[in-house]
Every structure is written in C-alpha cells, then in structure tokens.
Write an enzyme that holds these catalytic residues in place. Structure first.
Site, short mmCIF file in Angstrom:
data_model
loop_
_atom_site.label_atom_id
_atom_site.label_comp_id
_atom_site.label_asym_id
_atom_site.label_seq_id
_atom_site.Cartn_x
_atom_site.Cartn_y
_atom_site.Cartn_z
N ARG A 88 0.81 -1.22 0.00
CA ARG A 88 0.00 0.00 0.00
C ARG A 88 0.85 1.27 0.00
NH1 ARG A 88 -3.43 -3.72 2.58
NH2 ARG A 88 -2.39 -3.34 4.57
N GLU B 257 3.36 -10.50 15.25
CA GLU B 257 2.62 -11.14 16.34
C GLU B 257 2.80 -12.66 16.30
OE1 GLU B 257 -1.33 -9.68 16.47
OE2 GLU B 257 -1.81 -10.80 18.30
#
Ligand code: AMP
Length: 176
Positions: free
Chosen positions: A61, A98
């Site tokens: 992006r 994570e």
C-alpha cells in the site's frame, strides 16, 4: 486538507483479515479524486522543503501514494518488497510479527550515500515493519530519514519504535 472529511472517508472493516482487527481500508480514500488530490498536495507541502531525493514505498500500500509524491518532489521512487520479488542483489531485514517473523528487502543499488530519504506506508500500527525499513535504509548511510504514514493507530504506540533522529509524521490519527 480537511482532515475530518478525509478521516470519515477511511472505511473501517471489523474482523479483517482475522477476528479482532479493525482494518483501515485506504482504497476508499484513493477512489475519491478530490481526496486523492488533497492527500498528494498535503504530503507535498509537508516535505517540499526537506530536500528529499528518494521516496521509498513499503509493499504494497506504500506503492500508491509513494510514486505520486516522488514525482511531485522531483525525487526518485524505490520499492521495499517481500522476499523473492526483487530481481537483483538485495539487503534484507527481518522483524518479529505477532505470529512469527517477516522479512523485507531492498535493491543494493537503490540509494546512494548521503541521500535524504522519505519512507512511506499507509498505516502505522506497532511500527515493526517501518522500523525494519529504517534499518534497511541505514545500510546506505543516508543524510536524513523521514517517515510518513497516512494513518497512525496511536494506542499501539508505534512511534516509540523509531530512533530519535528519525522524524515521524502521520496525517490521520486514531487515538485512545
Ligand atoms: P506494523 O508493522 O504493526 O506497524 O503494521 C503495519 C503494516 O500492517 C502496514 O503495512 C499496514 O498496511 C498493515 N496494518 C496493520 N494493522 C492494520 C490495520 N488495522 N488496518 C490496515 N492495515 C493494517
């Protein structure tokens, strides 16, 4: 730029890509010609006097506003990509996510020593991705590094990931 109008144009998608994530979808900003123009103008105003020589976008992006801004600033554009995408010799940096580890790469001939670099991505969450990008860029001994996001999730305190010499800016902030 009307920040409130721009903020209202970001689509929030609950539970994407996994349950519990409030996904901030920037495609609803880019499809609006007026907002796209205001974002480009606003970013140009922020960085026009900084002497930026390269804008670096983070896959994927960061590849949307990054080149638009580079053209306005008379700077070059360089992609930072996921492994296996760049064809020539690369530097790479890995960082903790994570779940597990991610790696990003940049071409070894992408930047010259002493350049003034603007790193750009759509969103600052924990800062892990962009901090790895800053480390990648430091391989080239730049004169100065600026970091820019369209959106900052302030409660995740991603800003704290960066060393003090790196100037971090965001346009739309979601607070605590
Ligand atoms: P981080 O490394 O934690 O700062 O994550 C930043 C990267 O993950 C950016 O490339 C974002 O596009 C993406 N990302 C993380 N959280 C979100 C979110 N809530 N909405 C949209 N994109 C996100």
């Amino acid at each position: 730029m009307n920040i409130e109008k721009t903020k209202n144009a970001v689509r929030n998608v609950p539970d994407f890509p996994i349950p519990g994530i409030q996904f901030k979808d920037v495609t609803t900003l880019f499809k609006d010609s007026q907002i796209l123009k205001e974002l480009t103008d606003g970013l140009y105003e922020m960085y026009k006097d900084k002497g930026i020589t390269k804008v670096i976008g983070i896959e994927s992006r960061g590849f949307i506003m990054g080149p638009l801004l580079a053209e306005r600033l008379n700077a070059g554009f360089v992609p930072i990509r996921k492994p296996g995408k760049l064809p020539a010799a690369v530097f790479e940096e890995s960082y903790e996510k994570e779940y597990g580890v991610d790696t990003i790469q940049i071409h070894q001939d992408a930047i010259n020593k002493g350049e003034i670099i603007l790193l750009h991505d759509d969103l600052l969450a924990t800062g892990g991705t962009m901090d790895a990008a800053v480390k990648l860029v430091k391989n080239f001994y730049p004169k100065k590094i600026y970091v820019n996001f369209l959106i900052e999730l302030e409660d995740l305190k991603g800003r704290e990931a960066f060393p003090p010499e790196v100037q971090v800016n965001s346009i739309i902030k979601y607070g605590i």
